[in-house]
Design a protein around this motif. Sequence first.
Motif, PDB file in Angstrom:
ATOM      1  N   PHE A  36       0.863  -1.466   0.050  1.00 30.75           N
ATOM      2  CA  PHE A  36      -0.051  -0.175  -0.060  1.00 30.75           C
ATOM      3  C   PHE A  36       0.929   1.303   0.104  1.00 30.75           C
ATOM      4  O   PHE A  36       0.497   2.312  -0.741  1.00 30.75           O
ATOM      5  N   ALA A  37       2.079   1.317   0.838  1.00 28.92           N
ATOM      6  CA  ALA A  37       2.720   2.336   1.000  1.00 28.92           C
ATOM      7  C   ALA A  37       3.366   2.671  -0.401  1.00 28.92           C
ATOM      8  O   ALA A  37       3.568   3.890  -0.866  1.00 28.92           O
ATOM      9  N   ARG A  38       3.645   1.811  -1.198  1.00 31.37           N
ATOM     10  CA  ARG A  38       4.258   2.127  -2.442  1.00 31.37           C
ATOM     11  C   ARG A  38       3.468   2.010  -3.776  1.00 31.37           C
ATOM     12  O   ARG A  38       3.868   2.541  -5.006  1.00 31.37           O
ATOM     13  N   HIS A  39       2.113   1.884  -3.412  1.00 29.03           N
ATOM     14  CA  HIS A  39       1.346   2.039  -4.752  1.00 29.03           C
ATOM     15  C   HIS A  39       0.953   3.768  -4.797  1.00 29.03           C
ATOM     16  O   HIS A  39       0.510   4.339  -3.963  1.00 29.03           O
ATOM     17  N   PRO A  40       1.171   4.091  -6.028  1.00 28.45           N
ATOM     18  CA  PRO A  40       1.143   5.659  -6.220  1.00 28.45           C
ATOM     19  C   PRO A  40      -0.118   6.256  -6.195  1.00 28.45           C
ATOM     20  O   PRO A  40      -0.396   7.694  -6.018  1.00 28.45           O
ATOM     21  N   GLU A  41      -1.357   5.233  -6.198  1.00 30.98           N
ATOM     22  CA  GLU A  41      -2.624   5.921  -6.414  1.00 30.98           C
ATOM     23  C   GLU A  41      -3.441   5.991  -5.127  1.00 30.98           C
ATOM     24  O   GLU A  41      -4.466   6.551  -4.868  1.00 30.98           O
ATOM     25  N   ILE A  42      -2.825   5.689  -3.917  1.00 31.14           N
ATOM     26  CA  ILE A  42      -3.204   5.413  -2.493  1.00 31.14           C
ATOM     27  C   ILE A  42      -2.235   6.121  -1.437  1.00 31.14           C
ATOM     28  O   ILE A  42      -1.288   5.963  -1.481  1.00 31.14           O
ATOM     29  N   ALA A  43      -3.132   7.407  -0.775  1.00 30.00           N
ATOM     30  CA  ALA A  43      -2.575   7.874   0.189  1.00 30.00           C
ATOM     31  C   ALA A  43      -2.709   7.131   1.596  1.00 30.00           C
ATOM     32  O   ALA A  43      -3.570   6.564   1.853  1.00 30.00           O
ATOM     33  N   THR A  44      -1.545   7.039   2.193  1.00 29.73           N
ATOM     34  CA  THR A  44      -1.670   6.192   3.451  1.00 29.73           C
ATOM     35  C   THR A  44      -1.276   7.171   4.765  1.00 29.73           C
ATOM     36  O   THR A  44      -0.683   8.282   4.627  1.00 29.73           O
ATOM     37  N   LEU A  45      -1.947   6.709   5.746  1.00 31.31           N
ATOM     38  CA  LEU A  45      -1.643   7.324   6.962  1.00 31.31           C
ATOM     39  C   LEU A  45      -1.373   6.259   8.243  1.00 31.31           C
ATOM     40  O   LEU A  45      -2.047   5.427   8.025  1.00 31.31           O
ATOM     41  N   VAL A  46      -0.299   6.492   8.846  1.00 29.41           N
ATOM     42  CA  VAL A  46       0.124   5.423   9.801  1.00 29.41           C
ATOM     43  C   VAL A  46      -0.397   6.014  11.363  1.00 29.41           C
ATOM     44  O   VAL A  46      -0.140   6.939  11.793  1.00 29.41           O
ATOM     45  N   ILE A  47      -1.107   5.189  11.726  1.00 32.98           N
ATOM     46  CA  ILE A  47      -1.850   5.460  13.205  1.00 32.98           C
ATOM     47  C   ILE A  47      -1.566   4.437  14.048  1.00 32.98           C
ATOM     48  O   ILE A  47      -1.870   3.194  13.547  1.00 32.98           O
ATOM     49  N   PRO A  48      -0.728   4.687  15.054  1.00 35.74           N
ATOM     50  CA  PRO A  48      -0.298   3.406  16.127  1.00 35.74           C
ATOM     51  C   PRO A  48      -1.393   2.598  16.757  1.00 35.74           C
ATOM     52  O   PRO A  48      -1.097   1.526  16.936  1.00 35.74           O
ATOM     53  N   ASP A  49      -2.443   3.638  17.086  1.00 30.30           N
ATOM     54  CA  ASP A  49      -3.365   2.968  17.889  1.00 30.30           C
ATOM     55  C   ASP A  49      -4.668   2.367  17.001  1.00 30.30           C
ATOM     56  O   ASP A  49      -5.247   3.045  16.327  1.00 30.30           O
TER      57      ASP A  49
END
Length: 567
Positions: A36-49
């Motif tokens: 997902f992190a490397r897919h160019p069309e999807i923005a990712t958010l990292v949420i620890p909880d």
Amino acid sequence: MVIQPIVDIPVICAAHGIRQAVICPGSRSALITIAFARHPEIATLVIPDERSAGFIALGLAQSSKRTVAVICTSGTAAANLYPAVIEAFYQEVPLLIITADRPPELIGQQDGQTIRQHNLFANHIRGFYQFPASFGTKQEIAHATRLVNEAILNASGTVKGPAHLNVPVREPFYPAPDEKLSFSHALKIIEVTHPSAGFSTEYLDVLIREFASHERIMIFVGQQAFDVALMQALEKIREQTHCVVVGEIFSNIHASGEFITNHDVVLTAQKTSSELRPDLLITCGGSIISKNLKYFLRENPPSAHWHIGENPEVVDTYQTLTQKMLMNPAVFFESIADHLKPDNKAKSDYQQRWQMRSDAARKQVDEYLAECQQGEFAAISRIMKKLPHASTLHLANSMPVRYAGYVGLKENVAVWANRGTSGIDGCTSTAVGHALNTPNLHVLITGDMAFFYDRNGLWHQYLPPNLRIVVLNNHGGGIFRLIDGPGKLPELNIYFETQQTLKAENSARDFGMAYYFVNDLSQLDEHLLKFFDPDNGASILEIETNPSDNEAIFTQFKQRIKQLWKN
């Protein structure tokens, strides 16, 4: 060794229009995360909880009206998504929950971070999909592709909601540092066409005749997002038939100014019930708060009750349902309005009775709040009157959503609340998700218990500058003083109110937010100017009140309302 069908999950997601993914860090989910992190069309958010992540995804999906993916590792991490999954299920919000899992040979074998994840969310999910554990044949690969397609289609179908894709992963979890991931380009993407729903001419004629046969018609709108098409259709049908349109603050019909939104106050005195009873009740939308309305309709049932909505599940809240119509409410009301003969009467007696009661109730509430110079009820009233134009209001559960319903809104402000299950666990996180997706100001009014319970909704690197949080701090669960039952019990303080001494100042400092403090409402207006300033960034306004004062104010308010109907 890279497992290509896992790498291709975001490819299928992107093809179906998924543009955002919330990722919770973990080892077993590493390959899914990297893909997902490397897919160019999807923005990712990292949420620890994980609990906060699920609710942030809920807010993102609500505001974007698109399916949002949520990725987490195995074990209790997946279980922590459950509250958000439940809320999404009852609010019909599309989420694609992707959980990494142990392979089948390790389930029940005391392997670390291993639970029984198969159909973990069984009772609150649109569909469960078990990804294959091995890919030795073309059929297994085709099966995996079909499952991802099916999960997304189920989440984003006519009846939206969460779908769960459970992905068993064997070690090694991580690709080598120099190993490149490549996405497949010839994957099968399955599409589903949803034909527009409407009436046959014959059926429409039957409905029109039945509709016109009733003198007293009430349309009640439950929880729903602001919908311009529905508002216009309701305005049209109200003008043509002089029916009564009723809704709560999160029904998002308040911008009209012509609809009844203070029905809970109107129905405080049961002597009003018989003359306000509808012959035909038409409902749409989701849940409601008002116990008065539920009691009123159950004790004074209409002759007919139609529910309009695309979910085939039969929900009979008032125990009066006679017909369920599976179609979009805006389409339904527009169709009815277009084929009705206009009613030339100035107003029906039924509409006049409701309007007279509503006007009297509004006047009484406004006068009481104008006199009230302290407490959280008065604070919410002042804040809501100063909400910036085109802002979005989020209401936490317990007292904030109830107070706000009494205060009411007339401005073009969209209102959101987690009333699918009415929990306090994700109110802040959901507001954060919304604020991340739109540039306008997002104002959350929350109690201290809900705020501290969901503090981790602010624990990430994406704090939106357009987020404003009002914390009503009465140092405990103040609602238990105000509802019938626990207020007079000796166990109130310890077992219900759960008193606490925390303040939000430390949270503001921890997360780099501007902080304002009020313990005297004479200070409030001055602070609101800075608090609502769009250039001041993410902010917390803490309003400290005395729970005994709040109890006295609210008790007096209810007595004043009851007195209104005796005059």
